[in-house]
Write an enzyme that holds these catalytic residues in place. Structure first.
Site, PDB file in Angstrom:
ATOM      1  N   LYS A 180       0.712  -1.232   0.047  1.00  0.00           N
ATOM      2  CA  LYS A 180      -0.070   0.143  -0.091  1.00  0.00           C
ATOM      3  C   LYS A 180       0.759   1.227   0.008  1.00  0.00           C
ATOM      4  CE  LYS A 180      -2.883  -2.920  -0.145  1.00  0.00           C
ATOM      5  NZ  LYS A 180      -2.975  -3.697  -1.468  1.00  0.00           N
TER       6      LYS A 180
ATOM      7  N   ASP B 285      -6.849  -0.805  -5.263  1.00  0.00           N
ATOM      8  CA  ASP B 285      -7.593  -1.558  -4.093  1.00  0.00           C
ATOM      9  C   ASP B 285      -7.410  -1.118  -2.697  1.00  0.00           C
ATOM     10  OD1 ASP B 285      -7.883  -5.080  -3.142  1.00  0.00           O
ATOM     11  OD2 ASP B 285      -9.319  -3.577  -3.077  1.00  0.00           O
TER      12      ASP B 285
ATOM     13  N   GLU C  69     -12.541  -7.612   1.433  1.00  0.00           N
ATOM     14  CA  GLU C  69     -12.968  -8.833   0.910  1.00  0.00           C
ATOM     15  C   GLU C  69     -13.593  -9.759   1.838  1.00  0.00           C
ATOM     16  OE1 GLU C  69     -10.228  -7.394  -0.118  1.00  0.00           O
ATOM     17  OE2 GLU C  69      -8.314  -8.430   0.623  1.00  0.00           O
TER      18      GLU C  69
HETATM   19  N1  LIG Z   1       5.556  -6.808  -7.816  1.00  0.00           N
HETATM   20  C1  LIG Z   1       5.374  -6.440  -6.670  1.00  0.00           C
HETATM   21  N2  LIG Z   1       5.828  -4.994  -6.130  1.00  0.00           N
HETATM   22  C2  LIG Z   1       5.744  -4.565  -5.053  1.00  0.00           C
HETATM   23  N3  LIG Z   1       4.883  -5.202  -3.860  1.00  0.00           N
HETATM   24  C3  LIG Z   1       4.572  -6.331  -4.361  1.00  0.00           C
HETATM   25  C4  LIG Z   1       4.554  -6.836  -5.471  1.00  0.00           C
HETATM   26  N4  LIG Z   1       4.041  -8.106  -5.382  1.00  0.00           N
HETATM   27  C5  LIG Z   1       3.487  -8.314  -4.486  1.00  0.00           C
HETATM   28  N5  LIG Z   1       3.801  -7.345  -3.559  1.00  0.00           N
HETATM   29  C6  LIG Z   1       3.839  -7.188  -2.130  1.00  0.00           C
HETATM   30  C7  LIG Z   1       2.119  -7.147  -1.967  1.00  0.00           C
HETATM   31  C8  LIG Z   1       1.663  -7.938  -0.740  1.00  0.00           C
HETATM   32  C9  LIG Z   1       0.175  -7.997  -0.469  1.00  0.00           C
HETATM   33  C10 LIG Z   1      -0.251  -6.764  -0.943  1.00  0.00           C
HETATM   34  N6  LIG Z   1      -1.775  -6.551  -0.293  1.00  0.00           N
HETATM   35  C11 LIG Z   1      -2.129  -6.379   0.582  1.00  0.00           C
HETATM   36  O1  LIG Z   1      -1.230  -6.266   1.800  1.00  0.00           O
HETATM   37  C12 LIG Z   1      -3.587  -6.428   1.243  1.00  0.00           C
HETATM   38  C13 LIG Z   1      -3.932  -6.620   2.547  1.00  0.00           C
HETATM   39  C14 LIG Z   1      -5.162  -6.788   3.020  1.00  0.00           C
HETATM   40  C15 LIG Z   1      -5.549  -6.734   4.436  1.00  0.00           C
HETATM   41  C16 LIG Z   1      -6.747  -6.024   4.952  1.00  0.00           C
HETATM   42  C17 LIG Z   1      -6.866  -6.154   6.067  1.00  0.00           C
HETATM   43  C18 LIG Z   1      -6.008  -7.023   6.993  1.00  0.00           C
HETATM   44  F1  LIG Z   1      -6.478  -7.021   8.478  1.00  0.00           F
HETATM   45  C19 LIG Z   1      -5.098  -7.800   6.650  1.00  0.00           C
HETATM   46  C20 LIG Z   1      -4.632  -7.453   5.118  1.00  0.00           C
HETATM   47  C21 LIG Z   1      -6.234  -6.738   2.063  1.00  0.00           C
HETATM   48  C22 LIG Z   1      -5.907  -6.673   0.735  1.00  0.00           C
HETATM   49  O2  LIG Z   1      -6.741  -6.529  -0.324  1.00  0.00           O
HETATM   50  C23 LIG Z   1      -4.711  -6.365   0.207  1.00  0.00           C
HETATM   51  O3  LIG Z   1      -4.306  -6.424  -1.172  1.00  0.00           O
HETATM   52 MG   LIG Z   2      -5.990  -5.948  -2.004  1.00  0.00          MG
END
Ligand SMILES: Nc1ncnc2c1ncn2CCCCCNC(=O)c1cc(-c2ccc(F)cc2)cc(O)c1O
Ligand SMILES: [Mg+2]
Length: 214
Positions: A144, A169, A199
């Site tokens: 994020k 998102d 979600e």
């Molecule tokens: N190519 C690249 N470049 C940089 N970062 C990169 C990457 N490829 C991967 N990553 C690293 C992304 C790691 C996941 C990112 N998404 C999230 O962190 C995420 C977390 C929640 C969430 C909400 C409430 C909660 F209690 C707990 C979690 C919900 C979501 O819809 C999310 O998308």
């Molecule tokens: Mg997400």
């Protein structure tokens, strides 16, 4: 060693989905997340909004940041015109391996280019590695705190054109306050918020659609 949640999700797709049927893969993942283990896929509620924006834009060039298990990759790829491919970037190799198998199970492997690496490293390589001029549609769903630096990177690399659509998102939960402030106050973007929920939960969340004005 113990399996990961994405690996257990893949097993559920192979057990409950129908090979070559993207809708059944989407349903199998949503069922797994509602009845077995929560996972951070964009989900069905926000996924329907994603579907409507992709259908409206009907993009020829697509980039997704943050593949995770490939759920939103499958949602997007199933809607693309014949011959159109989407590039999706995933940092975590274990998750990328699961995503490749889920995308292949859906029968969409020919419409997807999955690249392993971080967005900060890969965005500047898009033109040279993939012959991309500009992106018609970008889905942001990765770290994020990378949303803001990466949108500035898109501008610096000349990867946006008048009308390019960025859909982000989690702008409420976990939240991307600096990104929201930027796109909502910059004269170079026209932004719109789509309220929804995190979600598979009742927690408030939503998607921000921002159109680059050139
Ligand atoms: N190519 C690249 N470049 C940089 N970062 C990169 C990457 N490829 C991967 N990553 C690293 C992304 C790691 C996941 C990112 N998404 C999230 O962190 C995420 C977390 C929640 C969430 C909400 C409430 C909660 F209690 C707990 C979690 C919900 C979501 O819809 C999310 O998308
Ligand atoms: Mg997400």
């Amino acid at each position: 060693t113990r399996s990961t949640r994405p690996q257990r999700m893949l097993k559920a797709v192979q057990k409950n989905g129908t090979k070559g049927n993207p809708e059944s893969v989407i349903s199998a993942i949503d069922y797994f997340c509602k009845h077995s283990e929560w996972a951070m896929n964009v989900g069905d509620e926000k996924g329907s909004i994603l579907d409507s924006v992709v259908t409206e834009v009907n993009p020829s060039t697509v980039l997704e940041l943050g593949t995770y298990c490939g759920y939103s990759t499958v949602r997007i790829a199933r809607l693309l015109s014949p011959g159109t491919k989407l590039i999706t970037l995933e940092f975590n190799p274990v998750n990328a391996a699961v995503a490749r198998q889920i995308i292949a199970y859906a029968g969409l492997q020919d419409k997807v280019i999955l690249v392993e690496g971080s967005s900060g490293d890969l965005i500047p390589q898009m033109k040279e590695r993939f012959g991309i001029m500009t992106f018609d549609f970008i889905f942001l769903d990765h770290w994020k705190d990378r949303y803001l630096p990466d949108i500035k990177l898109f501008e610096e690399c000349g990867l946006l054109r008048k009308g390019s659509v960025l859909l982000a998102d989690n702008v409420i939960c976990p939240g991307t306050p600096e990104y929201l402030e930027y796109v909502r106050n910059s004269p170079r973007y026209e932004s719109k918020y789509y309220p929804a929920h995190l979600e598979y939960t009742k927690v408030e969340d939503g998607l921000e659609k921002s159109v680059f004005l050139g």
